[in-house]
Design a protein around this motif. Structure first.
Motif, PDB file in Angstrom:
ATOM      1  N   THR A 105      44.343  39.347  36.121  1.00 32.29           N
ATOM      2  CA  THR A 105      44.578  38.540  36.326  1.00 32.29           C
ATOM      3  C   THR A 105      43.820  37.362  37.450  1.00 32.29           C
ATOM      4  N   ASP A 106      43.311  38.197  38.463  1.00 26.86           N
ATOM      5  CA  ASP A 106      42.269  37.978  39.180  1.00 26.86           C
ATOM      6  C   ASP A 106      40.604  39.187  39.314  1.00 26.86           C
ATOM      7  N   PRO A 107      39.699  39.018  39.847  1.00 26.35           N
ATOM      8  CA  PRO A 107      38.911  39.598  40.260  1.00 26.35           C
ATOM      9  C   PRO A 107      39.078  41.060  40.482  1.00 26.35           C
ATOM     10  N   ASP A 108      40.004  41.691  41.529  1.00 23.96           N
ATOM     11  CA  ASP A 108      39.919  43.049  41.804  1.00 23.96           C
ATOM     12  C   ASP A 108      41.937  43.527  41.143  1.00 23.96           C
ATOM     13  N   ALA A 109      42.048  42.458  40.222  1.00 22.97           N
ATOM     14  CA  ALA A 109      43.274  43.207  40.067  1.00 22.97           C
ATOM     15  C   ALA A 109      43.308  44.130  38.834  1.00 22.97           C
ATOM     16  N   SER A 113      46.547  44.456  34.494  1.00 23.54           N
ATOM     17  CA  SER A 113      47.477  43.010  34.932  1.00 23.54           C
ATOM     18  C   SER A 113      47.489  41.703  34.383  1.00 23.54           C
ATOM     19  N   VAL A 128      34.934  36.477  36.322  1.00 22.43           N
ATOM     20  CA  VAL A 128      34.675  37.142  37.686  1.00 22.43           C
ATOM     21  C   VAL A 128      34.391  37.736  38.086  1.00 22.43           C
ATOM     22  N   GLY A 130      34.359  41.804  40.604  1.00 24.15           N
ATOM     23  CA  GLY A 130      35.412  42.524  41.562  1.00 24.15           C
ATOM     24  C   GLY A 130      34.406  43.008  42.120  1.00 24.15           C
ATOM     25  N   VAL A 138      38.851  36.272  32.817  1.00 22.57           N
ATOM     26  CA  VAL A 138      40.160  35.899  33.128  1.00 22.57           C
ATOM     27  C   VAL A 138      40.916  34.469  32.773  1.00 22.57           C
TER      28      VAL A 138
END
Length: 142
Positions: A105-109, A113, A128, A130, A138
């Motif tokens: 869902t986002d770079p560090d998820a 996720s 993306v 992290g 994503v």
């Protein structure tokens, strides 16, 4: 078996890929003579046999070409993250190049996720990066 998550193997041919990724850039090795893109990185162009290369920036856009949800995870460290996806992304600028990663869902998820039932072959994604410098993906339109 260890409870350590897998980490990239750095070698002389692929080191520039990881250096660019650490800066948030997706780049692919290209032959400096015939301009053919290649991945994974290697010392010699398979098309013209040149040993000269450059690293070309990519948009980071692609589509999910294939995916898998490991059942059960192969390594103990991944068990707590299951179920999670592993996707194969076909790059927009280089359809013959496919990169492995995770849809998040986002770079560090976390790897889990995105529920496995939301992963679709053909879905548009973008790269993306992290905080660990690993490329992830994503959805273009969640």
């Amino acid at each position: 078996m260890s409870d350590t998550l897998l980490t990239p193997v750095h070698d002389a041919d692929g080191e520039p890929f990881w250096e660019y990724a650490a800066r948030g850039e997706l780049r692919v090795q290209a032959c400096a003579d015939c301009s053919e893109l290649r991945f994974p990185p290697r010392p010699c162009c398979p098309h013209c046999q040149s040993f000269d290369s450059a690293w070309r920036p990519m948009s980071g856009q692609g589509r999910i070409w294939s995916y898998v949800v490991p059942h059960p995870p192969l390594l103990p460290a991944y068990a707590a993250r299951a179920p999670y996806n592993v996707i194969l992304v076909e790059l927009t600028e280089a359809p013959r190049i496919r990169l492995v990663g995770n849809l998040v869902t986002d770079p560090d998820a976390p790897l889990d996720s995105v529920p496995p039932d939301q992963v679709r072959i053909g879905a548009r994604v973008r790269a993306v990066f992290g905080s660990d410098g690993l490329p992830r993906w994503v959805l273009e339109r969640p």
